[in-house]
Design a protein around this motif. Sequence first.
Motif, mmCIF file in Angstrom:
data_model
loop_
_atom_site.group_PDB
_atom_site.id
_atom_site.type_symbol
_atom_site.label_atom_id
_atom_site.label_comp_id
_atom_site.label_asym_id
_atom_site.label_seq_id
_atom_site.Cartn_x
_atom_site.Cartn_y
_atom_site.Cartn_z
ATOM 1 N N ALA A 130 0.826 -1.198 0.000
ATOM 2 C CA ALA A 130 0.000 0.000 0.000
ATOM 3 C C ALA A 130 0.862 1.251 0.000
ATOM 4 N N THR A 131 1.927 1.232 0.817
ATOM 5 C CA THR A 131 2.808 2.385 0.883
ATOM 6 C C THR A 131 3.443 2.655 -0.469
ATOM 7 N N SER A 132 3.878 1.547 -1.118
ATOM 8 C CA SER A 132 4.469 1.674 -2.439
ATOM 9 C C SER A 132 3.451 2.209 -3.433
ATOM 10 N N ALA A 133 2.200 1.675 -3.326
ATOM 11 C CA ALA A 133 1.148 2.127 -4.246
ATOM 12 C C ALA A 133 0.850 3.597 -4.047
ATOM 13 N N ALA A 134 0.861 4.022 -2.777
ATOM 14 C CA ALA A 134 0.589 5.431 -2.486
ATOM 15 C C ALA A 134 1.670 6.320 -3.090
ATOM 16 N N THR A 135 2.917 5.843 -3.043
ATOM 17 C CA THR A 135 4.021 6.623 -3.581
ATOM 18 C C THR A 135 3.911 6.757 -5.093
ATOM 19 N N ASN A 136 3.556 5.658 -5.725
ATOM 20 C CA ASN A 136 3.480 5.655 -7.183
ATOM 21 C C ASN A 136 2.171 6.211 -7.718
ATOM 22 N N ALA A 137 1.230 6.451 -6.780
ATOM 23 C CA ALA A 137 -0.060 7.086 -7.085
ATOM 24 C C ALA A 137 -1.034 6.201 -7.829
ATOM 25 N N ALA A 138 -0.669 5.603 -8.926
ATOM 26 C CA ALA A 138 -1.660 4.864 -9.699
ATOM 27 C C ALA A 138 -1.023 3.682 -10.395
ATOM 28 N N THR A 139 -1.819 2.734 -10.749
ATOM 29 C CA THR A 139 -1.325 1.587 -11.492
ATOM 30 C C THR A 139 -1.393 1.890 -12.973
ATOM 31 N N ASP B 159 -9.005 -1.420 -2.358
ATOM 32 C CA ASP B 159 -8.864 -1.610 -3.799
ATOM 33 C C ASP B 159 -7.633 -0.885 -4.336
ATOM 34 N N TRP B 160 -7.353 0.267 -3.777
ATOM 35 C CA TRP B 160 -6.162 1.044 -4.174
ATOM 36 C C TRP B 160 -4.892 0.320 -3.762
ATOM 37 N N ASP B 161 -4.818 -0.053 -2.491
ATOM 38 C CA ASP B 161 -3.613 -0.715 -1.989
ATOM 39 C C ASP B 161 -3.353 -2.062 -2.673
ATOM 40 N N MET B 162 -4.435 -2.794 -2.930
ATOM 41 C CA MET B 162 -4.292 -4.134 -3.505
ATOM 42 C C MET B 162 -4.238 -4.102 -5.026
ATOM 43 N N ARG B 163 -4.235 -2.892 -5.587
ATOM 44 C CA ARG B 163 -4.069 -2.688 -7.023
ATOM 45 C C ARG B 163 -5.111 -3.453 -7.826
ATOM 46 N N ILE B 164 -6.361 -3.376 -7.360
ATOM 47 C CA ILE B 164 -7.456 -4.067 -8.034
ATOM 48 C C ILE B 164 -7.728 -3.386 -9.383
ATOM 49 N N ARG C 30 -19.493 7.375 -5.219
ATOM 50 C CA ARG C 30 -18.789 7.869 -4.028
ATOM 51 C C ARG C 30 -17.364 7.300 -3.983
ATOM 52 N N GLN C 31 -17.256 6.002 -4.249
ATOM 53 C CA GLN C 31 -15.954 5.357 -4.199
ATOM 54 C C GLN C 31 -15.034 5.884 -5.299
ATOM 55 N N ILE C 32 -15.589 6.160 -6.461
ATOM 56 C CA ILE C 32 -14.784 6.722 -7.549
ATOM 57 C C ILE C 32 -14.221 8.082 -7.146
ATOM 58 N N ASN C 33 -15.058 8.915 -6.553
ATOM 59 C CA ASN C 33 -14.584 10.253 -6.156
ATOM 60 C C ASN C 33 -13.496 10.177 -5.090
ATOM 61 N N LYS D 49 -10.293 8.999 -6.789
ATOM 62 C CA LYS D 49 -9.675 10.099 -7.552
ATOM 63 C C LYS D 49 -8.964 11.070 -6.613
ATOM 64 N N ALA D 50 -9.583 11.331 -5.455
ATOM 65 C CA ALA D 50 -8.951 12.252 -4.494
ATOM 66 C C ALA D 50 -7.643 11.691 -3.971
ATOM 67 N N LEU D 51 -7.536 10.375 -3.932
ATOM 68 C CA LEU D 51 -6.299 9.730 -3.489
ATOM 69 C C LEU D 51 -5.264 9.627 -4.597
ATOM 70 N N GLY D 52 -5.657 9.966 -5.807
ATOM 71 C CA GLY D 52 -4.725 9.876 -6.929
ATOM 72 C C GLY D 52 -4.642 8.480 -7.516
ATOM 73 N N GLY D 53 -5.633 7.647 -7.224
ATOM 74 C CA GLY D 53 -5.602 6.280 -7.722
ATOM 75 C C GLY D 53 -6.216 6.154 -9.102
ATOM 76 N N GLU D 54 -5.811 5.122 -9.820
ATOM 77 C CA GLU D 54 -6.381 4.840 -11.130
ATOM 78 C C GLU D 54 -7.641 4.011 -10.953
ATOM 79 N N LEU D 55 -8.680 4.358 -11.688
ATOM 80 C CA LEU D 55 -9.957 3.679 -11.521
ATOM 81 C C LEU D 55 -9.902 2.259 -12.074
ATOM 82 N N PRO D 56 -10.460 1.288 -11.331
ATOM 83 C CA PRO D 56 -10.618 -0.049 -11.888
ATOM 84 C C PRO D 56 -11.788 -0.069 -12.853
ATOM 85 N N VAL D 57 -11.941 -1.162 -13.556
ATOM 86 C CA VAL D 57 -13.147 -1.417 -14.342
ATOM 87 C C VAL D 57 -14.204 -1.943 -13.386
ATOM 88 N N TYR D 58 -15.375 -1.343 -13.419
ATOM 89 C CA TYR D 58 -16.473 -1.799 -12.564
ATOM 90 C C TYR D 58 -17.473 -2.590 -13.393
#
Length: 488
Positions: free
Chosen positions: A12-21, A217-222, A237-240, A243-252
């Motif tokens: 998760a820490t690594s994912a947070a640093t890299n922001a998005a997959t 979902d962000w940390d586990m790179r779903i 809500r989860q998408i917003n 996005k605020a966390l800088g994560g890349e959206l999964p396919v829903y």
Amino acid sequence: MTAATNSVTSAATSAATNAATSAATKVRTRFAPSPTGFLHLGGARTALFAWAYARRHGGIFILRVEDTDVERSTPEAVQAIIEGMEWLGLTPDEGPFYQMRRMERYREVVAQMLKDGTAYYCYCTPDEVEAMRERQRAAGDKPRYDGTWRPEPGKTLPAVPEGRKPVVRFRNPQEGDVTWDDAVKGPITISNRELDDLIIARPDGTPTYNFCVVVDDWDMRITHVIRGDDHVNNTPRQINILKALGGELPVYGHLPMIHGPDGEKLSKRHGAVSVMEYPLQGYLPEAMLNYLARLGWSHGDDEIFSMEQFCAWFDLGHLSKSPAQFNPEKLAWLNNHYIRQAEPGRLAALVRPLMEQDGARFDSAPDLDSVLALLKERVKTVNELAEAAMLFYREPAPEPALLSQHLTDAVKPALLAYAAHCMTIDWKKEALAAMLKEVLAAHKLKMPQLAMPLRLMLTGQLQTPSIDAVVELFGRETVSARLARFLG
């Protein structure tokens, strides 16, 4: 499991640093049940589709237990979920991970959001929030949090109430829309004006469901979130938040519900019981998997297929937009197919304990594998197979009235002749069949006149497989002894 949890936190820490997959990241799906009850058919289907999609693309399937509902979550429910997935063979590549073991990570993200201004403290009490919603209902407006404590440029916030612990709310965008191309339902758009500022942490600091899901979902790179359409309202809500966390959206992809045969929501009377009830009822896991796979997905007209075939075929484009309908007769039909395909040795391991409970005697009895090979064509469940096999493993006790009806003086001479031939004949089904025909011809009888009393004397019942096959399996010694018992 602690080590596994720690590894996720590190990731998760690594994912947070890299922001998005990146788009090239390996497919990663998850099944995330809440352990507040058993694993039901809908949950099992969701797990199957997520597992199959990961297998199709050489990806990773993750099991995550969303156990933040402390009052309703139980260890027994967790165990039931794991056992259900084990029975189905839906083995996760990672996990199970438990949200309650990730509290520190959630608090870390909340603190960062407060620092970044994407979240804020709100000191309204539940009663105050309900009062503002009542006022909005009275005015004909949609009830929602009115942003009393939301920081805005030039806005003066109320004085902080002394001794009151705040919740933390997500600062949801107030303009624009949330749009995603749902893999099942197609494009969906929700106006941000329809969404208020969601609580992401309670006064005691514990995070809320929608927030935990996003962080996980962000940390586990779903990369693909496949779940029931009861979650559609959570998705914007989860998408917003993501996005605020800088994560890349999964396919829903949101799967329609499963309905009963009457078109109503699946309930216990339709079969919405724990998946683990089905092995108790005599169903094989491959039958259940094959059945679940066709609840809302299709590959042409194919009805029966292996899981290897299913994983090779499975895609999100062939998921139905309409609710699936549970059909117990179809499930039973599939179960019969897989019982017929199963090796007798495997079936023997399943039916023997059931037969022992029913008082079966296996000493000097026919080979169980051979008996099951004879009977498995005509049963729908393993339990029916065990019940049918009992005729070979207990002493016959025909009803006296039936015995009197079929064991008449007119057929006794033929039965005595049959018994005499049994002492010397080559004990093969073909020879036994030929001998039976000879006896019938010699005594001018029809097949039922001799077969019915034979069945009663050997098994105690009138309905059996072919009498020649039954006689062959019992063996010369048992047949001769039972005929002698009734013929004197």
